[in-house]
Design an enzyme around this catalytic site. Structure first.
Site, short mmCIF file in Angstrom:
data_model
loop_
_atom_site.label_atom_id
_atom_site.label_comp_id
_atom_site.label_asym_id
_atom_site.label_seq_id
_atom_site.Cartn_x
_atom_site.Cartn_y
_atom_site.Cartn_z
N LYS A 192 0.88 -1.18 0.00
CA LYS A 192 0.00 0.00 0.00
C LYS A 192 0.91 1.23 0.00
O LYS A 192 1.44 1.62 1.02
CB LYS A 192 -0.85 -0.03 1.26
CG LYS A 192 -2.23 0.54 1.23
CD LYS A 192 -2.41 1.87 0.58
CE LYS A 192 -2.40 3.01 1.56
NZ LYS A 192 -1.90 4.25 1.00
N GLY A 245 6.18 4.71 8.70
CA GLY A 245 5.44 5.96 8.61
C GLY A 245 5.43 6.70 9.92
O GLY A 245 6.34 6.55 10.75
N ALA A 248 1.76 8.25 14.90
CA ALA A 248 0.33 8.15 15.16
C ALA A 248 -0.30 7.06 14.31
O ALA A 248 -1.04 6.19 14.82
CB ALA A 248 -0.35 9.49 14.88
N GLU A 267 8.22 0.71 11.73
CA GLU A 267 9.40 1.58 11.71
C GLU A 267 8.85 2.99 11.69
O GLU A 267 8.33 3.45 10.68
CB GLU A 267 10.26 1.25 10.48
CG GLU A 267 11.65 1.79 10.59
CD GLU A 267 11.75 3.13 9.93
OE1 GLU A 267 11.62 4.14 10.66
OE2 GLU A 267 11.94 3.18 8.71
N CYS A 301 13.42 9.42 8.05
CA CYS A 301 13.00 9.08 9.42
C CYS A 301 14.19 9.02 10.37
O CYS A 301 14.06 9.31 11.55
CB CYS A 301 12.21 7.79 9.44
SG CYS A 301 12.97 6.48 8.50
N GLU A 398 8.48 15.87 15.95
CA GLU A 398 9.18 15.67 14.69
C GLU A 398 8.67 16.67 13.65
O GLU A 398 7.47 16.74 13.40
CB GLU A 398 8.93 14.24 14.21
CG GLU A 398 9.72 13.84 13.00
CD GLU A 398 9.45 12.40 12.58
OE1 GLU A 398 10.42 11.66 12.39
OE2 GLU A 398 8.28 12.00 12.46
O1 TXE Z 1 2.17 9.55 7.16
P1 TXE Z 1 1.31 8.29 7.58
P2 TXE Z 1 1.74 10.86 6.35
C1 TXE Z 1 5.68 11.53 9.42
C2 TXE Z 1 6.05 12.94 9.08
C3 TXE Z 1 4.86 13.44 8.33
C4 TXE Z 1 3.74 12.71 9.01
C5 TXE Z 1 2.49 12.52 8.20
O2 TXE Z 1 6.23 13.65 10.27
O3 TXE Z 1 4.73 14.81 8.44
O4 TXE Z 1 4.28 11.47 9.31
O5 TXE Z 1 2.78 11.89 6.95
C6 TXE Z 1 -0.90 4.82 5.34
N1 TXE Z 1 -4.16 2.29 8.38
N2 TXE Z 1 6.28 10.57 8.52
O6 TXE Z 1 0.35 11.29 6.68
O7 TXE Z 1 -0.08 8.68 7.92
C7 TXE Z 1 -0.72 5.94 4.35
O8 TXE Z 1 -1.64 5.81 3.29
C8 TXE Z 1 -3.20 1.83 7.58
C9 TXE Z 1 7.40 9.88 9.03
O9 TXE Z 1 2.01 10.65 4.93
O10 TXE Z 1 2.08 7.59 8.62
C10 TXE Z 1 0.72 5.73 3.93
O11 TXE Z 1 0.78 4.70 2.96
N3 TXE Z 1 -2.43 2.63 6.82
C11 TXE Z 1 7.78 8.73 8.22
C12 TXE Z 1 1.38 5.28 5.23
O12 TXE Z 1 0.32 4.81 6.07
C13 TXE Z 1 -2.61 3.94 6.90
C14 TXE Z 1 7.54 8.75 6.80
C15 TXE Z 1 2.15 6.36 5.97
O13 TXE Z 1 1.26 7.42 6.25
C16 TXE Z 1 -3.61 4.49 7.75
C17 TXE Z 1 6.37 9.48 6.42
C18 TXE Z 1 -4.40 3.61 8.51
N4 TXE Z 1 -5.35 4.03 9.34
C19 TXE Z 1 5.80 10.37 7.28
N5 TXE Z 1 -3.55 5.84 7.62
C20 TXE Z 1 8.94 7.91 8.64
N6 TXE Z 1 9.19 7.79 9.92
O14 TXE Z 1 9.61 7.33 7.82
C21 TXE Z 1 -2.58 6.12 6.73
N7 TXE Z 1 -2.01 4.98 6.30
#
Ligand code: TXE
Length: 494
Positions: A192, A245, A248, A267, A301, A398
């Site tokens: 995904k 990701g 939260a 991670e 990250c 972050e």
């Molecule tokens: O990340 P999400 P977002 C952090 C960074 C950024 C913030 C938001 O601070 O500003 O996260 O980014 C999927 N069930 N990082 O909103 O929500 C979503 O579709 C299952 C840090 O893009 O974590 C995507 O494929 N999946 C980070 C993935 O989760 C769900 C890298 C990541 O999205 C979901 C990116 C759900 N309920 C952002 N909701 C790192 N640490 O590497 C969303 N997704």
């Protein structure tokens, strides 16, 4: 210099209808259309048709069917398919790098060197595990009453279908970590991608088909994570979730998955620190800060966001850093001379703007940057902020952007205690010419990976993952075997 021309195949690919890739076939989605925005311009480069819940379930069904035969394929054959995919990505390096840059704003050089070259490296590394994922023969102590004997052995068996949920910051590479590890163990995968970067993984899945991967082994389902995530995780065929990701979302994924007895690797991000000991020169510290904090606009990250500097050097370091950051070449990520492109999406720009406004309100000192750049796209100045205290929001939240938080210390031991007080622990670094001292600090820094005199570099042989609130499990090295296989014991009386 100016932007490189797009390859004809990139233009042709962007003009296509995009959706999902299930069972080695492009599948149009449910009719819910998402725009893919080029963050350098704010304009749409393509659209994609998101999967329906039924299509997400179909992807799991396909992956499950494929798993039944994929797991039986001779291991070296699986490994050689991974090697073929590595060669294919190397061949299509420029095409995929350009698509990635258009979707994520990553500079073309980073797309080539990190997204593509590193993906090839990781694929080859994991392919090398084929034939080496073994159990043990065990010495059994059961008593023998009538001359019977016992022996036992263990096997590492694939867990089944893996749901890989990946972010936008390294859309190909992070997916490849999960795909390659799962596949070499005999698992099949449903990926995904992030809503922001759906295209490169669709192309990767097509290329995998060209390489000869059987239908259903690699599937890509696009759409809103909050809608599709629970469907993918909740499907009975999903044996494991591997997520990278935000904290939260990762915690929400963990709750959903563990409530249903699914294995989880997380991670997540955090608030990584870099500690500079006082034996280094000002320039050495600045070089380290640039490496640790500002690559890919800080959207890594493992990047450092909190920089701990000796009190008697912090002014000089910040003065030199300001000159370096102000002279950073910011521009089109398709220009090969650009050092810093835009942030990856509007939400990211808004989040960073908000956090820097909070920093101002709390009395932190903006050393340089701190503003959105005008002229279209999601460009933000590389920023250095001297925080008022350890309690500043910027020491805890972050930013995931080009925003370094700087704080002075009198006593490195106290700095270490403050760093370890963080609820997170993905990565940290310690910098010193005194390797003996640096190693002692590395042992006590609470993080999944600690670098000495370096930061952010990942290697497939070195396990990676977070401690405390930054994650569960480890990727790479031999540690991945634990994640993607079930240990089975077999006992024999003879
Ligand atoms: O990340 P999400 P977002 C952090 C960074 C950024 C913030 C938001 O601070 O500003 O996260 O980014 C999927 N069930 N990082 O909103 O929500 C979503 O579709 C299952 C840090 O893009 O974590 C995507 O494929 N999946 C980070 C993935 O989760 C769900 C890298 C990541 O999205 C979901 C990116 C759900 N309920 C952002 N909701 C790192 N640490 O590497 C969303 N997704």
């Amino acid at each position: 210099m100016s932007a490189i021309p797009l390859l004809p195949e990139v233009k042709a690919f962007l003009a296509r209808e995009h959706g999902n890739y299930i069972d080695n076939t492009s599948v149009a989605g449910s009719g819910v259309i998402f725009e893919v925005i080029n963050p350098a311009t704010g304009e749409s480069v393509a659209t994609f048709n998101a999967a329906s819940q039924q299509q997400a379930q179909h992807a799991l069904d396909s992956a499950h069917k494929a798993f039944m035969t994929w797991r039986e394929m001779p291991t070296l054959q699986r490994g050689s398919l991974l090697l073929k995919l590595a060669d294919k990505l190397a061949e299509k390096r420029e095409e995929l790098a350009q698509i990635e840059t258009l979707c994520s704003g990553k500079t073309i050089q980073l797309s080539r060197l990190l997204e593509l070259d590193q993906s090839v490296t990781f694929l080859r590394y994991f392919a090398g595990w084929a034939g080496k994922i073994n159990g043990e023969t065990l010495d059994v102590s059961l008593p023998s009453f009538a001359g019977e004997k016992y022996t036992a052995f263990t096997r590492r068996q694939p867990v089944g279908v893996v749901v890989a949920i990946v972010p936008w910051n390294f859309s190909i590479m992070i997916a490849v970590w999960k795909i390659a590890a799962a596949l070499v163990c005999g698992c099949s995968v449903v990926v995904k991608p992030s809503e922001y970067t759906p295209l490169t993984l669709l192309r990767l899945a097509e290329l995998a088909t060209e390489c000869g991967f059987p239908p259903g082994v690699i599937n890509v389902v696009n759409g809103a994570g909050s809608e599709l995530g629970p469907v993918l995780i909740g499907h009975e065929a999903c044996a494991k979730v591997s997520f990278t990701g935000s904290v939260a979302t990762g915690n929400a994924v963990n709750r959903t998955a563990t409530a249903q007895g699914k294995r989880v690797t997380l991670e997540l991000g955090g608030k990584n620190a870099a500690l500079f000991l006082n034996d280094l020169s000002v320039t050495e510290m600045v070089n380290g800060i640039m490496e640790a904090g500002y690559l890919n606009q800080g959207q890594i990250c493992a990047a450092a966001e909190c920089f701990w500097l000796p009190a008697d050097k912090i002014d000089a370091v910040l003065a030199e850093l300001k000159v370096r950051l102000n002279s950073t070449v910011i521009g089109s990520p398709l220009d090969e001379t650009t050092a810093m492109g835009p942030l990856a999406n509007l939400a990211q720009l808004e989040k960073i703007t908000q956090l820097v406004a909070t920093a101002r309100d709390e009395g932190d000192e903006i050393i340089c940057g701190g503003e959105v750049l005008s002229g279209g796209g999601y460009f933000y100045q590389p920023t250095a902020i001297r925080v008022a205290s350890v309690d500043s929001t910027l020491m805890k939240e972050e930013t995931f952007g080009p925003v370094g938080s700087f704080i002075a210390y009198e006593d490195a031991e106290q700095a270490l205690q403050c760093i370890n007080a963080s609820p997170y622990g993905l990565a940290a670094s310690v910098w010193s010419r005194n390797i003996s001292l640096a190693l002692r600090f590395s042992e006590r820094l609470e993080a999944g990976i600690v670098w000495v005199n370096m930061h952010t570099f990942l290697d497939p042989a070195v396990p990676f993952g977070g401690s405390k609130g930054s994650g569960i499990g480890r990727e790479f090295g031999s540690a991945f075997i634990e994640d993607y296989t079930e240990l089975k014991s077999i006992m024999i009386r003879y």
